[in-house]
Design a protein around this motif. Structure first.
Motif: not given
Length: 328
Positions: A74, A78, A81
């Motif tokens: 994360f 990101p 993710y």
């Protein structure tokens, strides 16, 4: 502004760290998931007691690697993710529910009397569902989330491969931790799981050329393919060592060989994916956070990582040796 080389170095460092955390999770939690699946084959409550007792002090710590992995993905990547979780919402939710089933079953079976068998089944089914979910995640990522019947078949084989691989780790762990009839049964299960795992791996490898973007990009590079061939040879040697150790009545050898087989396989996976984090769709450079974020996270993981490694090593050292039945 940081130089491009600094950004790229941080990107690659986090790709390697996430790969390492994933490998540590799969090896550590893989054997207790596999053990859980194998409890479904045990009719005697005494056998299931010994098997669950053998992981009683380590199973929850094993799962911390998955928590760390999710947080690292994360923060460091990101975009990856978001893409992965969007496409894999259902199997990830099933996996989380399965972990809850496993945790509840282990705790409640200690207080259960007439219903202990029920909680053993919940533990086994939760372990099986978690392994299947992780196999689906692996298959989906390798296909780049491309829909279609061929992709569905590919994902099905990866799910079978993960289940059989975890059963191999679980069976060899039981061989290491037990004696007598239960150990003999685990040796037979380990042999069957080893062959099933290798067959699934061969099918996935051949199908990768047709189904996965990895086969079109990375595997057609001469240097990459040569390295993968070398890793395949080492994997074959690890497979032979597992069978040899089982045949020679080894205690720790089968588990060591199975662990090596997984480590080599993950090295091959990392080589195949790089520089993509989602094959054919998203590279690590495109998905990565900026340099200050990655550097700050690297400082944090640099303090936490040795503690996690040290704790894991200490608990395995502390609870080494064979399982002694608990007298009630």
């Amino acid at each position: 502004m940081p130089s491009a080389s600094t950004q790229e170095l941080l990107n690659q460092a986090w790709f390697g760290l996430i790969g390492l955390m994933l490998m540590l999770y799969v090896v550590t939690d893989g054997f207790d998931l596999g053990l859980g699946i194998l409890t479904l084959l045990r009719r005697k409550e005494h056998d299931r007691d010994l098997m669950i007792q053998s992981i009683g002090h380590v199973w929850d710590a094993n799962e911390t690697w998955l928590v760390a992995l999710g947080g690292a993905l994360f923060g460091a990547f990101p975009s990856a993710y978001a893409m992965i979780l969007t496409d894999l919402y259902v199997p990830v939710m099933v996996m989380i529910a399965s972990f809850i089933m496993r945790g509840a079953a282990i705790e409640f079976r200690h207080a259960a009397h007439s219903s202990k068998t029920v909680w053993d089944r919940v533990f086994g089914i939760g372990s099986l569902l978690a392994a299947i979910s992780q196999g689906i995640v692996l298959g989906k990522v390798l296909t780049g989330f491309v829909p279609g019947l061929s992709s569905l078949g590919f994902v099905a084989v990866t799910a079978i491969g993960v289940v059989s691989g975890y059963c191999l780790l679980g069976a060899t762990w039981v061989v290491k931790k037990t004696t007598g009839a239960i150990q003999s049964s685990a040796r037979r299960e380990a042999t069957a799981a080893a062959f099933a795992t290798v067959v699934a791996a061969l099918i996935v490898s051949l199908a990768t050329f047709e189904v996965s973007p990895v086969g079109v990009t990375r595997w057609h590079e001469h240097a990459v393919f040569s390295l993968l061939i070398a890793l395949a040879v080492f994997a074959a040697l690890a497979f032979v060592y597992v069978l040899y150790s089982i045949h020679m009545r080894g205690e720790s050898g089968p588990f060591i060989g199975s662990t090596l087989l997984f480590v080599i396989s993950f090295a091959g996976l990392a080589v195949s994916l790089f520089p993509y984090i989602v094959p054919g769709k998203l590279t690590i450079d495109a998905a990565a956070s900026d340099s200050p974020t990655l550097a700050f996270m690297l400082l944090g993981i640099g303090m936490v990582f040795p503690i996690m490694i040290g704790y894991n090593l200490y608990q395995y050292h502390l609870f080494r040796g064979k399982v002694v039945p608990v007298k009630h």
